[in-house]
Design an enzyme around this catalytic site. Structure first.
Site, PDB file in Angstrom:
ATOM      1  CB  ALA A  70      -0.934   0.000   1.200  1.00  0.00           C
ATOM      2  CB  THR A  71       4.214   2.081   1.353  1.00  0.00           C
ATOM      3  OG1 THR A  71       3.881   1.748   2.703  1.00  0.00           O
ATOM      4  CG2 THR A  71       5.164   3.258   1.322  1.00  0.00           C
ATOM      5  CD  GLN A 178      -5.167  -1.457   9.014  1.00  0.00           C
ATOM      6  OE1 GLN A 178      -5.763  -2.481   9.347  1.00  0.00           O
ATOM      7  NE2 GLN A 178      -3.860  -1.328   9.179  1.00  0.00           N
ATOM      8  CB  SER A 198      -1.072  -3.650   2.071  1.00  0.00           C
ATOM      9  OG  SER A 198       0.260  -4.078   2.076  1.00  0.00           O
ATOM     10  CB  CYS A 324      10.172   5.144  19.432  1.00  0.00           C
ATOM     11  SG  CYS A 324      11.478   5.443  20.602  1.00  0.00           S
TER      12      CYS A 324
HETATM   13  C1  LIG Z   1      -3.890   2.602   6.470  1.00  0.00           C
HETATM   14  C2  LIG Z   1      -2.592   2.076   5.976  1.00  0.00           C
HETATM   15  N1  LIG Z   1      -2.103   2.523   4.811  1.00  0.00           N
HETATM   16  C3  LIG Z   1      -0.946   2.074   4.315  1.00  0.00           C
HETATM   17  C4  LIG Z   1      -0.196   1.135   4.981  1.00  0.00           C
HETATM   18  C5  LIG Z   1       1.099   0.688   4.386  1.00  0.00           C
HETATM   19  O1  LIG Z   1       1.072  -0.654   4.028  1.00  0.00           O
HETATM   20  P1  LIG Z   1       2.427  -1.393   3.608  1.00  0.00           P
HETATM   21  O2  LIG Z   1       3.382  -1.206   4.757  1.00  0.00           O
HETATM   22  O3  LIG Z   1       2.031  -2.803   3.439  1.00  0.00           O
HETATM   23  O4  LIG Z   1       2.946  -0.758   2.396  1.00  0.00           O
HETATM   24  C6  LIG Z   1      -0.664   0.643   6.206  1.00  0.00           C
HETATM   25  C7  LIG Z   1       0.131  -0.338   6.972  1.00  0.00           C
HETATM   26  O5  LIG Z   1       0.448  -0.142   8.130  1.00  0.00           O
HETATM   27  C8  LIG Z   1      -1.900   1.130   6.713  1.00  0.00           C
HETATM   28  O6  LIG Z   1      -2.394   0.697   7.873  1.00  0.00           O
END
Ligand SMILES: Cc1ncc(COP(=O)(O)O)c(C=O)c1O
Length: 382
Positions: A70-71, A178, A198, A324
């Site tokens: 997703a990033t 999510q 993701s 942190c």
């Molecule tokens: C709302 C949301 N967006 C994006 C991400 C990023 O996902 P990924 O680390 O699998 O790229 C996360 C993961 O923590 C998330 O909770």
């Protein structure tokens, strides 16, 4: 015994996913771009996974772009916007409670001269729609909103958000990372233009995800290279990961109703027990507009990080929204945006249930919590 209540951070792979991935890792090693039989087998596996993702999300297979999670999907939408309008910095609208994978590319765009309006949320974590409407301008290029909050589980009114933006001809991106696999995310019903997800958040592998791009022409690749993904994402595909994602999508589609029922029952059992056994507790976020699997609780006057560690020692994995930074613990940005004090935010924990959890595990957690919370409160008082 271990009780894993941190499914919003990541989730265990389902056996069906692992088995499908192993079959690919062992036997389907061709390059999907190759024309020979080995290549065609890998291509067929990719395209089956694309169909599965498309079916879960209510879109056409050609609208599914595989990414490294997703990033990358979020970055592709947001930095793609910059690439589409080079030299013509414009305006974007988002919220104050986005994931860092949206917030960081937006900050990069701001440094490049774009204007970003961050719409606030109320004490329940819900977006202020009047503020959203007022934020939409003639040169707004995109609205980007988190569908379900990773920390609180609060669901934003995506249908209304999409309607407000579309009325003005503005496309909408939803980070549904999510939401997918936990609630219906059907773009036939809620017509957002771009969706990020993701696989590892819903029992698939890490490092693979999708960008759903309904307006396929409106994105520019951020990974430039070969012609993979119809020129929208260069690089040889992660075939095993994508196949794992496809199986996770099929399982989610088949099981969604049961998951929603079962996860909500576990979450409610946990909250009922917490309320019955522990004084001075409060739920963070809307109870009505909420992921079925997420419970965010403030234990008033407790040190959340100590509580998290004490539970871990007893075999229970949970999470706090605290981060942190240079050795000190910063309270959750999301809870602060909802108007909580830094102390209240520091005393909050997120419990997120999922595959593999059962009522016995919840009761085990409830048997530990009163004593561990009392100690985490004493630690603050001391
Ligand atoms: C709302 C949301 N967006 C994006 C991400 C990023 O996902 P990924 O680390 O699998 O790229 C996360 C993961 O923590 C998330 O909770």
């Amino acid at each position: 015994m271990r009780v894993y209540l941190d499914h919003n951070a990541t989730s265990p792979l389902r056996d069906e996913v692992v088995e499908a991935m192993l079959r690919v890792l062992r036997g389907v090693y061709g390059n999907p771009s190759s024309v020979h039989e080995e290549g065609r087998a890998a291509r067929a596996a990719l395209e089956r996974a694309r169909e599965s993702a498309a079916a879960l999300l209510g879109v056409e297979a050609r609208e599914v772009l595989f990414t490294g999670g997703a990033t990358e999907a979020n970055n592709t939408v947001l930095l793609g916007a910059l690439a589409i309008h080079p030299g013509a910095a414009r305006h974007l609208v988002t919220s104050t409670v986005e994931h860092p994978s949206v917030e960081a590319p937006l900050e990069a765009l701001e440094r490049a001269g774009w204007r970003v309006t961050r719409v606030g949320v109320d004490s329940e974590g819900l977006l202020d729609l009047a503020q959203l409407e007022a934020a939409l301008e003639r040169d707004t290029a995109l609205v980007s909103m988190l569908w379900a909050n990773n920390e609180t589980g609060v669901l934003q009114p995506m249908a209304q958000i999409a309607a407000l933006a579309h009325d003005r001809g503005i496309p909408v991106h939803a980070d549904a990372t999510q939401a997918v696999g936990k609630i219906p995310v059907d773009l036939g019903e809620i017509p957002v233009d771009f969706v990020s997800l993701s696989a590892h958040k819903f029992n698939g592998p890490k490092g693979v995800g999708c960008l759903i791009a309904r307006a396929a022409s409106a994105i520019e690749p951020i990974l430039r290279g070969g012609p993979q993904e119809r020129g929208r994402r260069g690089g040889t595909e992660n075939v095993a990961g994508i196949v794992g994602l496809g199986v996770a999508c099929e399982l989610a589609r088949r099981e969604l109703a049961a998951r929603m029922r079962d996860y909500a029952a576990l979450r409610d059992r946990l909250w009922d027990g917490i309320q019955a056994k522990i004084p001075a507790v409060r739920r963070n976020g809307s109870v009505e507009h909420l992921l079925p699997n997420t419970l965010n609780v403030e234990f008033e006057g407790a040190a959340g990080e100590l509580l998290l560690q004490a539970l871990d020692v007893e075999g229970v994995a949970v999470s706090s929204g605290a981060a942190c930074h240079s050795g000190s613990i910063e309270p959750s940005r999301v809870l602060i945006a909802m108007g909580r004090s830094p102390e209240a935010a520091r005393g909050s924990l997120r419990f997120s249930v999922g595959h593999g959890n059962d009522a016995g595990q919840i009761d085990y957690v409830l048997s530990l919590l009163p004593d561990r919370v009392a100690r985490a409160r004493q630690a603050v008082g001391a």
